[in-house]
Design a protein around this motif. Sequence first.
Motif, PDB file in Angstrom:
ATOM      1  N   MET A   1       0.714  -0.954   0.360  1.00 33.52           N
ATOM      2  CA  MET A   1      -0.175   0.191  -0.015  1.00 33.52           C
ATOM      3  C   MET A   1       0.729   0.745   0.015  1.00 33.52           C
ATOM      4  SD  MET A   1      -3.245   1.918   2.377  1.00 33.52           S
ATOM      5  CE  MET A   1      -4.078   0.328   2.691  1.00 33.52           C
ATOM      6  N   LYS A   2       0.371   2.325   0.206  1.00 31.22           N
ATOM      7  CA  LYS A   2       1.028   3.282  -1.029  1.00 31.22           C
ATOM      8  C   LYS A   2       0.940   3.895   0.312  1.00 31.22           C
ATOM      9  CE  LYS A   2       1.787   3.491  -5.841  1.00 31.22           C
ATOM     10  NZ  LYS A   2       1.773   4.017  -7.241  1.00 31.22           N
ATOM     11  N   ALA A   3       1.695   5.184   0.440  1.00 27.86           N
ATOM     12  CA  ALA A   3       1.197   6.372   1.068  1.00 27.86           C
ATOM     13  C   ALA A   3       0.480   6.733   1.584  1.00 27.86           C
ATOM     14  CB  ALA A   3       2.808   6.820   1.848  1.00 27.86           C
ATOM     15  N   THR A   4       0.002   7.655   0.210  1.00 36.50           N
ATOM     16  CA  THR A   4      -1.135   8.824   0.302  1.00 36.50           C
ATOM     17  C   THR A   4      -2.503   7.264   0.705  1.00 36.50           C
ATOM     18  OG1 THR A   4      -0.852   7.600  -2.433  1.00 36.50           O
ATOM     19  CG2 THR A   4      -0.199  10.128  -1.516  1.00 36.50           C
ATOM     20  N   PHE A   6      -3.195   4.759   2.408  1.00 31.96           N
ATOM     21  CA  PHE A   6      -2.961   5.158   4.294  1.00 31.96           C
ATOM     22  C   PHE A   6      -3.166   6.004   4.149  1.00 31.96           C
ATOM     23  CE2 PHE A   6      -0.671   4.901   8.136  1.00 31.96           C
ATOM     24  CZ  PHE A   6      -1.260   4.273   8.322  1.00 31.96           C
ATOM     25  N   ASP A   7      -2.773   7.528   3.937  1.00 38.20           N
ATOM     26  CA  ASP A   7      -3.257   8.372   4.506  1.00 38.20           C
ATOM     27  C   ASP A   7      -4.490   8.505   4.133  1.00 38.20           C
ATOM     28  OD1 ASP A   7      -0.812   9.476   5.392  1.00 38.20           O
ATOM     29  OD2 ASP A   7      -0.286  10.435   3.663  1.00 38.20           O
ATOM     30  N   ALA A   8      -4.894   8.399   3.316  1.00 39.28           N
ATOM     31  CA  ALA A   8      -6.819   8.577   2.945  1.00 39.28           C
ATOM     32  C   ALA A   8      -7.523   7.747   3.469  1.00 39.28           C
ATOM     33  CB  ALA A   8      -6.914   8.108   1.787  1.00 39.28           C
ATOM     34  N   LYS A   9      -7.372   6.475   3.958  1.00 37.82           N
ATOM     35  CA  LYS A   9      -7.621   5.276   5.004  1.00 37.82           C
ATOM     36  C   LYS A   9      -8.017   6.089   6.469  1.00 37.82           C
ATOM     37  CE  LYS A   9      -7.030   1.328   2.695  1.00 37.82           C
ATOM     38  NZ  LYS A   9      -8.424   1.012   2.440  1.00 37.82           N
ATOM     39  N   PHE A  10      -6.596   6.695   6.407  1.00 34.20           N
ATOM     40  CA  PHE A  10      -6.705   7.625   7.880  1.00 34.20           C
ATOM     41  C   PHE A  10      -8.040   8.733   7.666  1.00 34.20           C
ATOM     42  CE2 PHE A  10      -5.018  10.514  10.668  1.00 34.20           C
ATOM     43  CZ  PHE A  10      -5.090   9.948  12.024  1.00 34.20           C
ATOM     44  N   ASP A  11      -7.466   9.484   6.650  1.00 34.57           N
ATOM     45  CA  ASP A  11      -8.254  10.337   6.873  1.00 34.57           C
ATOM     46  C   ASP A  11      -9.791  10.266   7.156  1.00 34.57           C
ATOM     47  OD1 ASP A  11      -5.902  12.257   7.048  1.00 34.57           O
ATOM     48  OD2 ASP A  11      -5.780  12.743   4.869  1.00 34.57           O
ATOM     49  N   GLN A  12     -10.201   9.250   6.178  1.00 37.59           N
ATOM     50  CA  GLN A  12     -11.749   9.129   6.297  1.00 37.59           C
ATOM     51  C   GLN A  12     -12.032   8.065   7.688  1.00 37.59           C
ATOM     52  OE1 GLN A  12     -12.103   6.658   2.866  1.00 37.59           O
ATOM     53  NE2 GLN A  12     -11.167   8.175   2.043  1.00 37.59           N
ATOM     54  N   GLU A  13     -11.004   7.872   8.279  1.00 37.18           N
ATOM     55  CA  GLU A  13     -10.924   7.300   9.539  1.00 37.18           C
ATOM     56  C   GLU A  13     -11.556   5.728   9.261  1.00 37.18           C
ATOM     57  OE1 GLU A  13     -13.725   9.575  12.355  1.00 37.18           O
ATOM     58  OE2 GLU A  13     -13.156  11.241  11.659  1.00 37.18           O
ATOM     59  N   GLU A  14     -11.108   5.254   8.592  1.00 35.86           N
ATOM     60  CA  GLU A  14     -11.257   3.768   8.256  1.00 35.86           C
ATOM     61  C   GLU A  14     -10.569   3.366   9.691  1.00 35.86           C
ATOM     62  OE1 GLU A  14     -11.163   2.284   4.424  1.00 35.86           O
ATOM     63  OE2 GLU A  14     -12.400   4.318   3.733  1.00 35.86           O
ATOM     64  N   ASP A  15     -10.236   2.125   9.893  1.00 32.55           N
ATOM     65  CA  ASP A  15      -9.974   1.589  10.499  1.00 32.55           C
ATOM     66  C   ASP A  15      -8.036   1.003   9.267  1.00 32.55           C
ATOM     67  OD1 ASP A  15      -8.111  -0.222  12.693  1.00 32.55           O
ATOM     68  OD2 ASP A  15     -10.270  -2.041  12.473  1.00 32.55           O
ATOM     69  N   ILE A  16      -6.768   1.870  10.194  1.00 30.12           N
ATOM     70  CA  ILE A  16      -5.931   0.633   9.626  1.00 30.12           C
ATOM     71  C   ILE A  16      -4.956   0.333  10.484  1.00 30.12           C
ATOM     72  CG2 ILE A  16      -5.748   3.714   8.448  1.00 30.12           C
ATOM     73  CD1 ILE A  16      -3.976   4.277  10.789  1.00 30.12           C
ATOM     74  N   THR A  17      -5.592  -0.367  11.278  1.00 34.11           N
ATOM     75  CA  THR A  17      -4.834  -1.226  12.095  1.00 34.11           C
ATOM     76  C   THR A  17      -4.104  -2.469  11.811  1.00 34.11           C
ATOM     77  OG1 THR A  17      -6.178  -2.342  13.196  1.00 34.11           O
ATOM     78  CG2 THR A  17      -5.505  -0.470  14.315  1.00 34.11           C
TER      79      THR A  17
END
Length: 83
Positions: A1-4, A6-17
Amino acid sequence: MKATEFDAKFDQEEDITEFLDLSQAKRPGHEQKRVNVDFPAWMIEALDYEAKRLGVTRQSIIKVWLAERLEKSAHRNIQYIDV
């Protein structure tokens, strides 16, 4: 997964764990350091009574009570600084 991504998932408050390696995770300022403290017998008995009543260990109750006291003290010190 690219950093962008990952950042998008985080910004959308998705579970990134699932994308994180938490085995090496550390909490700065929360490292453990052992100390020895001698208490009078009556104090140990009182601590054990309260710990049993609350369903926690003696060590847990000591940590919680000390943390509460230190937070109150820090809060008072901040009020004096702001004045």
